[in-house]
Design an enzyme around this catalytic site. Structure first.
Site, PDB file in Angstrom:
ATOM      1  N   ASP A 283       0.809  -1.215   0.000  1.00 27.48           N
ATOM      2  CA  ASP A 283       0.000   0.000   0.000  1.00 27.48           C
ATOM      3  C   ASP A 283       0.843   1.267   0.000  1.00 27.48           C
ATOM      4  O   ASP A 283       0.308   2.363  -0.186  1.00 27.48           O
ATOM      5  CB  ASP A 283      -0.957  -0.004   1.194  1.00 27.48           C
TER       6      ASP A 283
ATOM      7  N   ASP B 165      -5.714  -5.548  -5.945  1.00 25.06           N
ATOM      8  CA  ASP B 165      -5.495  -4.140  -5.603  1.00 25.06           C
ATOM      9  C   ASP B 165      -4.056  -3.706  -5.884  1.00 25.06           C
ATOM     10  O   ASP B 165      -3.776  -2.542  -6.183  1.00 25.06           O
ATOM     11  CB  ASP B 165      -5.764  -3.864  -4.114  1.00 25.06           C
TER      12      ASP B 165
HETATM   13  N1  GLY Z   1      -7.033  -1.959  -0.959  1.00 22.09           N
HETATM   14  C1  GLY Z   1      -7.975  -2.168   0.045  1.00 22.09           C
HETATM   15  C2  GLY Z   1      -9.373  -2.005  -0.398  1.00 22.09           C
HETATM   16  O1  GLY Z   1      -9.660  -1.777  -1.542  1.00 22.09           O
HETATM   17  O2  GLY Z   1     -10.239  -2.116   0.453  1.00 22.09           O
END
Ligand code: GLY
Length: 392
Positions: free
Chosen positions: A111, A169
């Site tokens: 992230d 993601d």
């Molecule tokens: N990347 C975490 C979400 O989309 O909740």
């Protein structure tokens, strides 16, 4: 700044069939003004060292910088500044971006790409101020260090078990590597981004263009162990935000590399999504969630898709598909700008969009504003209406 001219009162959408949502007008200037006011409200309310996360039960909920969402508010302020031209919003954007520059203090996992590119990355793109570059470089070093040549992927999440967890993601965070590769002259970072994207095409996607959320790899052999979900309805379902991350991620990878295999993947995802989103521009939190679970929207998925559809509409070589993507982006934006989703001035604590879903099954952040929904909504508006301000 001289390029920040006031926007005209409203901009009429030109695409779409007569009577289509996309032919109606969107009050971009009033949304710009609203977003500036909302950013200033949040800017005053958020304590030092923190970032806004959501607004729940009448209360602002903040997070520390370690949370994956920490970079979005600075980016929302930058986009709000671009659209509104208000210098006090620029000052806010600078102030909140400064909070993100000590990457070592908050880095945790993949992230880092969201955290740094949606704050310092956007700040650098707009200002070209070199003060943002060391943090971006440091973040790229951290992300690249999570790459395994055995799996050919970046490890998204940390785990106490002997598995390498990769979520769809993670496609979003490859832009940190593609940007940093070019900016700092490190070709290996581009190679890592491409390897991860190629493995994602091979292992995350189904025949119909939808994707699994999580693929677990054996870190010793690189073999795929399991494909499943964490935030979706079921392992086989299409979690809405995950599909949006894929659409956006492969569109971005085509823009960044010029490799047609990424364009084809983005187009395949778009063909899966377009009929579903035509039926419901702000989708349920999972495209396969049964009633009554499906009544819960996820405005964040809609905002991410809108931004991706704007870009894919400019990149797709299939003219008919490009037209559908552009038209769909406008339809979604129109829906998000309706009173059901868009806050009135001063409402929902300074956030912009209502009715997002963080993690439905965990009962976390259900039917609330979310900082990343606002970010991608503002990005989509900038991409659609002021692409001149976003040129690299
Ligand atoms: N990347 C975490 C979400 O989309 O909740």
């Amino acid at each position: 700044m001289k390029y920040l001219l006031p926007l005209i009162i409203s901009i009429a959408f030109s695409a779409g069939a007569p009577g289509h949502e996309a032919n109606r007008t969107l009050p971009v200037d009033s949304i710009a003004s609203l977003s500036a006011g909302q950013c200033l409200i949040l800017g005053r309310a958020v304590p030092p060292g923190m970032m806004p996360r959501t607004f729940q039960d009448g209360q602002l909920v903040c997070s520390d910088l370690k949370r994956w969402t920490s970079g979005f508010f600075p980016g929302t302020c930058w986009y709000s500044y671009l659209l509104s031209g208000r210098e006090e919003v620029r000052a806010l954007a600078e102030n909140f971006t400064e909070r993100m520059l000590d990457v070592d203090s908050y880095f945790r996992d993949h992230d880092i790409g969201f955290q740094i590119m949606c704050s310092a990355g956007i700040a650098y793109r707009i200002t070209k101020d070199d003060k943002y570059l060391p943090a971006i470089r440091r973040a790229a070093e951290f992300l690249a260090a999570r790459y395994s040549p055995i799996t050919g992927t970046i490890k998204s999440w940390n785990s106490s078990k002997p598995v390498s967890k990769v979520i769809v993601d993670n496609m979003m965070n490859l832009e940190l590597l593609t940007f940093a590769s070019r900016q700092f002259g490190v070709p290996e970072w581009m190679e890592i981004a491409e390897s991860h994207a190629d493995k994602t095409i091979a292992n995350h996607f189904r025949e119909d263009g939808s994707s699994f959320h999580l693929v677990e790899y054996d870190p010793g052999s690189g073999a795929v162990l399991v494909k499943k979900t964490v935030q979706g309805y079921s392992d086989e379902s299409a979690w809405s935000r995950g599909q949006a991350w894929g659409l956006y991620g492969f569109t971005m990878m085509y823009r960044e590399t010029g490799e047609e295999r990424y364009l084809h993947q983005a187009e395949k995802i778009a063909r899966f999504l377009l009929p579903l989103v035509a039926e419901r521009p702000v989708p349920a939190w999972d495209f396969n969630a049964p009633e009554p679970l499906s009544t819960q929207d996820d405005a964040s998925a809609a905002a991410i898709m809108a931004s991706a559809f704007v870009e894919l509409g400019t990149l797709s070589l299939d003219k008919a598909l490009a037209y559908r993507c552009s038209s769909m982006a406008r339809t979604i934006l129109k829906e998000l700008a309706s009173p059901r989703y868009l806050a009135a001035p001063g409402e929902i604590g300074g956030f912009l969009l209502k009715h997002s879903t963080g993690h439905y099954k965990a009962g976390s952040e259900v039917d609330v504003p979310l900082t990343y929904a606002d970010y991608y909504f503002m990005e989509a508006l900038c991409r659609e209406f002021r692409p001149d301000l976003l040129r690299r």
